[in-house]
Design a protein around this motif. Structure first.
Motif, short mmCIF file in Angstrom:
data_model
loop_
_atom_site.label_atom_id
_atom_site.label_comp_id
_atom_site.label_asym_id
_atom_site.label_seq_id
_atom_site.Cartn_x
_atom_site.Cartn_y
_atom_site.Cartn_z
N PRO A 109 -8.11 -11.76 -4.15
CA PRO A 109 -7.27 -12.28 -5.24
C PRO A 109 -6.20 -11.29 -5.71
N GLU A 110 -6.47 -10.00 -5.57
CA GLU A 110 -5.50 -8.98 -6.01
C GLU A 110 -4.32 -8.83 -5.04
N ASN A 111 -4.44 -9.40 -3.85
CA ASN A 111 -3.40 -9.24 -2.83
C ASN A 111 -2.32 -10.31 -3.05
N GLU A 112 -1.60 -10.16 -4.15
CA GLU A 112 -0.64 -11.18 -4.58
C GLU A 112 0.49 -11.40 -3.57
N ARG A 113 0.93 -10.35 -2.92
CA ARG A 113 2.02 -10.50 -1.94
C ARG A 113 1.57 -11.35 -0.76
N ILE B 38 -0.88 -13.57 -0.79
CA ILE B 38 -1.09 -14.93 -1.29
C ILE B 38 0.25 -15.67 -1.36
N LYS B 39 1.27 -15.00 -1.84
CA LYS B 39 2.60 -15.62 -1.91
C LYS B 39 3.09 -16.02 -0.52
#
Length: 149
Positions: free
Chosen positions: A120-124, A126-127
């Motif tokens: 979940p912390e890997n926002e880039r 995920i985007k």
């Protein structure tokens, strides 16, 4: 960018990238060197459940991915799990992951569903995945590990 099947000549470079990937916060569990070697050997051998790819930029390895295959009863066909997807830092933000996701349906026309895991912390990441039409599932994954690592 070219996507090519992993072969024995890629072993050492893929192993080095896997070590970086599995020692990063992108994964929950670090893996032993033996496990990573087994993964590469499965990709370059005749294992029908795991395929490995390297991403080439101007004759240099820019990253790798591994895709495993299973059956999904929910969709009545084959499921492709994108097990690993790693791009070296100097090649990031150049569309390599997007190009790989675009190529997957052509590489695997028989697959009815692709899945992957992401922290979940890997926002880039995920985007990027969302821009390639991947959606968040609201399942919890449970496991029982049967080997010591």
């Amino acid at each position: 960018m070219d996507i090519i099947k992993m072969n024995g000549s890629h072993f050492d470079e893929v192993l080095a990238m896997m070590r970086v990937f599995y020692d990063s916060p992108a994964v929950l569990h670090t893996s032993s060197g033996k496990a990573l070697e087994n993964d590469i050997n499965a990709c370059i051998g005749d294992n029908p459940f795991l395929d490995g790819y390297v991403f080439m930029m101007q004759d240099k390895v820019a990253g790798y991915s591994m895709v495993s295959k299973s059956f999904t009863t929910e969709y009545g066909g084959l499921c492709g799990w994108i097990e690993d997807l790693y791009v070296k830092p100097e090649y990031r933000r150049q569309g390599i992951a997007r190009a790989f996701f675009a190529a997957l349906p052509k590489l695997y026309p028989e697959i009815v569903r692709f899945k992957l895991e992401v922290e979940p912390e890997n926002e880039r990441a995920i985007k990027t995945y969302r821009s390639c039409d991947y959606q968040t599932l609201h399942y919890d994954i449970m496991e029982r590990v049967m080997i010591e690592d």
